[in-house]
Design a protein around this motif. Structure first.
Motif, PDB file in Angstrom:
ATOM      1  N   UNK A   1       0.827  -1.198   0.000  1.00  0.00           N
ATOM      2  CA  UNK A   1       0.000   0.000   0.000  1.00  0.00           C
ATOM      3  C   UNK A   1       0.869   1.258   0.000  1.00  0.00           C
ATOM      4  N   UNK A   2       1.937   1.254   0.792  1.00  0.00           N
ATOM      5  CA  UNK A   2       2.837   2.409   0.841  1.00  0.00           C
ATOM      6  C   UNK A   2       3.539   2.602  -0.507  1.00  0.00           C
TER       7      UNK A   2
ATOM      8  N   UNK B   1      -2.853  12.962  -1.694  1.00  0.00           N
ATOM      9  CA  UNK B   1      -3.103  13.101  -0.255  1.00  0.00           C
ATOM     10  C   UNK B   1      -2.166  12.285   0.643  1.00  0.00           C
ATOM     11  N   UNK B   2      -1.321  11.471   0.048  1.00  0.00           N
ATOM     12  CA  UNK B   2      -0.494  10.556   0.848  1.00  0.00           C
ATOM     13  C   UNK B   2       0.792  11.225   1.319  1.00  0.00           C
ATOM     14  N   UNK B   3       1.309  10.748   2.436  1.00  0.00           N
ATOM     15  CA  UNK B   3       2.602  11.243   2.933  1.00  0.00           C
ATOM     16  C   UNK B   3       3.705  10.828   1.966  1.00  0.00           C
ATOM     17  N   UNK B   4       4.676  11.720   1.785  1.00  0.00           N
ATOM     18  CA  UNK B   4       5.831  11.403   0.943  1.00  0.00           C
ATOM     19  C   UNK B   4       6.867  10.624   1.746  1.00  0.00           C
TER      20      UNK B   4
ATOM     21  N   UNK C   1     -15.813  12.118  -1.296  1.00  0.00           N
ATOM     22  CA  UNK C   1     -15.908  12.702   0.050  1.00  0.00           C
ATOM     23  C   UNK C   1     -14.525  12.876   0.666  1.00  0.00           C
ATOM     24  N   UNK C   2     -13.510  12.346  -0.008  1.00  0.00           N
ATOM     25  CA  UNK C   2     -12.129  12.488   0.484  1.00  0.00           C
ATOM     26  C   UNK C   2     -11.208  12.737  -0.703  1.00  0.00           C
ATOM     27  N   UNK C   3     -10.048  13.293  -0.414  1.00  0.00           N
ATOM     28  CA  UNK C   3      -9.096  13.593  -1.496  1.00  0.00           C
ATOM     29  C   UNK C   3      -8.602  12.309  -2.151  1.00  0.00           C
ATOM     30  N   UNK C   4      -8.524  11.212  -1.399  1.00  0.00           N
ATOM     31  CA  UNK C   4      -8.064   9.954  -1.998  1.00  0.00           C
ATOM     32  C   UNK C   4      -9.049   9.453  -3.047  1.00  0.00           C
ATOM     33  N   UNK C   5     -10.342   9.657  -2.808  1.00  0.00           N
ATOM     34  CA  UNK C   5     -11.352   9.193  -3.770  1.00  0.00           C
ATOM     35  C   UNK C   5     -11.351  10.002  -5.064  1.00  0.00           C
ATOM     36  N   UNK C   6     -10.698  11.160  -5.053  1.00  0.00           N
ATOM     37  CA  UNK C   6     -10.647  12.005  -6.251  1.00  0.00           C
ATOM     38  C   UNK C   6      -9.630  11.514  -7.268  1.00  0.00           C
TER      39      UNK C   6
ATOM     40  N   UNK D   1       2.247   9.348  -6.044  1.00  0.00           N
ATOM     41  CA  UNK D   1       2.916  10.652  -5.938  1.00  0.00           C
ATOM     42  C   UNK D   1       3.666  10.989  -7.223  1.00  0.00           C
ATOM     43  N   UNK D   2       4.450  10.036  -7.699  1.00  0.00           N
ATOM     44  CA  UNK D   2       5.246  10.268  -8.912  1.00  0.00           C
ATOM     45  C   UNK D   2       4.328  10.523 -10.102  1.00  0.00           C
TER      46      UNK D   2
END
Length: 459
Positions: free
Chosen positions: A191-192, A404-407, A346-351, A199-200
């Motif tokens: 997942x990470x 939305x994920x941490x780098x 409803x969340x940035x991940x779903x976008x 991100x890339x």
């Protein structure tokens, strides 16, 4: 269908509509339709569509020169005071048009001729309306900031590519490469890793200009080598993104072919299957397809003893989702689902929606090739331009999503810079993992060894 006829200085300009939608017009009429007046401003969808595809017919600097000239000339009455009043009234609309241009197609302004035209219009506006002059200055500052960011991005990608192209000793033999760190030593959470791939993808997508899709088949500017012209290739960011897909595919294949032990190779295959599944769940179809492509490369696919140790049920489902049959119908269904999820997110991940990019380019290419740009009467086929704009507009919505994920910098650095095998090195590593099964493979291994040894000695 009906005709809308404009008369402008004896030039007969016809625009044809059907159900209130523009379907065709002469190039001159389309340019005139872009020019704002005191009581008219073009529809935003028209502005985007024409600015996007006009480069099929004339270079952007020529279009800008003509639009600005028409805008100024339309206000001339022969009375200097009246002209100044009339231009002051139209100036805010001209600034609005130029703002839409600089914000949506900023890369057009890497051409010094475009910047020179922008500077000339700023000076012209300054003589008539201070408010519009200040707006022009702010617009220009934003544009310069965007172009500076683009330059920094391109330099960073070039520097990363230099590092990634280095051929350290650890890649020159399979035994030596076994000492090199592998993906599992950097990140063992699928997942990470899928998050970092996202991100890339989003970083690189954000720098692709919408016009790059059209530039791939636009007319060549005869003054391209004009000495004041930025010599950057007009599709460089699009090409860099396609190169990233290829790099990820080769990275996956390298990671699988590199380990000496069959058990370790099987574990890495299972890990990348899990990463691909997470990419699918996120909506990152480009990384998903790159991983599947890497795992289907012949040096990986031939490792039968390794694959026998892998549960391939999940992989087969993912392959089915990205099956090219029926023009990728399964993938297109999944993409529509991800797009609908994004629209009601409803969340940035779903976008997040990251399309399989090579197929998007192919769709736009075939739309262009399969439909004439000009009709027999010489008109521009604007129905085609609407369709091109529709596809590119969807891409612009996907492009603007912020990840939305941490780098995880160590993982990101590994993904973009760790050296990867060439195709020949992959085949040789594969033969050293699981020996040749027939005479053809034996001959291939012998030839590869000789060829790679010759290259190393020459280097």
């Amino acid at each position: 269908m009906y005709l809308h006829v404009n008369y402008e200085k004896h030039l007969f300009k016809i625009m044809c509509y059907h159900d209130n939608s523009l379907v065709s017009a002469s190039l001159e009429a389309l340019i005139q339709h872009l020019v704002p007046t005191v009581d008219y401003y073009p529809d935003r969808s028209y502005v985007f569509t024409f600015l996007l595809s006009s480069r099929l017919f004339l270079p952007p600097y020529e279009l800008m020169t003509r639009v600005c000239h028409l805008c100024v000339e339309q206000q001339r009455s022969g009375d200097a005071l009246l002209d100044k009043i009339r231009f002051r009234e139209v100036a805010p609309k001209l600034v609005q048009l130029l703002t839409e241009w600089t914000e949506t197609f900023p890369y057009d302004f890497r051409d010094e001729r475009m910047m020179r035209c922008l500077k000339d219009m700023t000076l012209h506006v300054a003589r008539g309306d201070e408010y519009s002059w200040r707006a022009m200055q702010q617009m220009t500052q934003r544009l310069i900031k965007r172009l500076s960011a683009l330059g920094q991005y391109e330099e960073a990608v070039a520097a990363l590519n230099v590092v990634a192209m280095e051929r350290p000793a650890s890649l020159k033999s399979k035994q030596a490469s076994a000492q090199r760190s592998d993906v599992l030593s950097v990140c063992d959470d699928p997942f990470v890793l899928a998050q970092q791939l996202t991100h890339i993808e989003l970083d690189r997508l954000s720098f692709i200009g919408p016009e790059e899709f059209i530039q791939t088949f636009a007319m060549k500017d005869p003054l391209e080598n004009h000495k004041g012209f930025f010599r950057k290739r007009k599709t460089s960011n699009l090409e860099a993104y396609v190169s990233w897909f290829n790099r990820l595919s080769y990275l996956v294949a390298t990671e699988i072919c590199m380990p000496m032990k069959k058990k370790h190779r099987a574990r890495i295959i299972e890990f990348f299957i899990d990463v691909a599944q997470e990419c699918f769940n996120i909506g990152n179809f480009n990384s998903l397809m790159a991983i599947i492509t890497g795992m289907n490369m012949s040096p990986v696919a031939r490792l039968k003893k390794t694959w026998n140790k892998v549960n391939t049920d999940k992989f087969e489902i993912l392959e089915h989702q990205m099956d090219p049959s029926s023009n990728f119908s399964n993938y297109r269904t999944a993409l529509r689902g991800a797009t609908q999820r994004s629209e009601t997110a409803h969340s940035s991940q779903e976008k997040i929606v990251i399309p399989f990019f090579s197929l998007l380019i192919k769709d736009i290419y075939f739309l262009n090739e399969g439909c004439a740009s000009r009709l027999p009467n010489g008109h521009i086929n604007f129905e085609k331009l609407w369709e091109l704009a529709k596809q590119v507009s969807e891409f612009l919505v996907w492009r603007q999503v912020v990840c939305p994920f941490d780098r995880e910098r160590r993982i990101l650095q590994y993904l973009v810079t760790t050296p990867i095998f060439t195709e020949d090195e992959l085949h040789l590593a594969s033969y050293e993992s699981e020996g040749p099964e027939n005479n053809m493979e034996k001959d291939s291994r012998r030839s590869l060894r000789s060829s790679l040894l010759h290259r190393e000695n020459r280097t």
